[in-house]
Design an enzyme around this catalytic site. Structure first.
Site, mmCIF file in Angstrom:
data_model
loop_
_atom_site.group_PDB
_atom_site.id
_atom_site.type_symbol
_atom_site.label_atom_id
_atom_site.label_comp_id
_atom_site.label_asym_id
_atom_site.label_seq_id
_atom_site.Cartn_x
_atom_site.Cartn_y
_atom_site.Cartn_z
ATOM 1 N N HIS A 50 0.967 -1.175 -0.069
ATOM 2 C CA HIS A 50 0.005 0.089 -0.012
ATOM 3 C C HIS A 50 0.924 1.229 -0.037
ATOM 4 O O HIS A 50 1.062 1.921 0.941
ATOM 5 C CB HIS A 50 -0.767 0.051 1.283
ATOM 6 N N PHE A 51 1.527 1.534 -0.940
ATOM 7 C CA PHE A 51 1.545 1.237 -2.367
ATOM 8 C C PHE A 51 2.922 0.935 -2.667
ATOM 9 O O PHE A 51 3.749 1.814 -2.369
ATOM 10 C CB PHE A 51 0.889 2.009 -3.360
#
EC number: 4.2.1.59
Length: 149
Positions: A50-51
């Site tokens: 993420h991410f």
């Protein structure tokens, strides 16, 4: 006014790695308010996905950190501790708003205030800041319940 180090926090919350999201309590006024700190490290497990290339703390975990702060305040207010029989559960969220992302190196300041408690249901307002800038705010409810086994 109380402060709590990580050892005291571990006594007041049932959460453990990777879901313990409070590092320190810098101010606690039982029955009124609590201010806590979460240091966000690049080593947080959620940053792997993420991410990739743009690590951002998931908003739901920012809200979970607020909920954990409310749990500590509730336990300090009632002068009880979590047990195998009962704990405070995250019961609801209203008016959640996100203003900016949180990433590695940020220090979140979590501020919660008790709005009211009625029997086993508690309502709080909460806000999260980084370097004085508002990150998120919400109304959080928690409920003191028997544990489900």
């Amino acid at each position: 006014m109380d402060t709590l180090d990580i050892h005291e926090i571990l006594k007041h919350l049932p959460h453990r790695y990777p879901f313990l999201l409070i590092d320190r309590v810098i101010e606690c006024i039982p029955g009124k308010s609590l201010v806590a700190i979460k240091n966000v490290s690049y080593n947080e497990p959620y940053f792997q996905g993420h991410f990739p290339g743009l690590p951002i703390m998931p908003g739901v975990l920012i809200l979970e950190s607020l909920a954990q702060a409310t749990g500590i305040l509730a336990f300090k207010t009632t002068e009880t501790m979590p047990s195998e029989e009962a704990i405070y559960y995250f019961a609801g969220i209203d008016r959640a708003r996100f203003k900016r992302p949180v990433g590695p190196g940020d220090q979140m300041r979590l501020e919660v205030e008790l709005v009211r408690s009625l029997r086993r249901l508690w309502k709080f307002t909460g806000r999260v800041t980084v370097d004085g800038s508002l990150v998120a705010s919400a109304e959080v409810m928690c409920s003191y319940q028997e544990t489900y086994k």
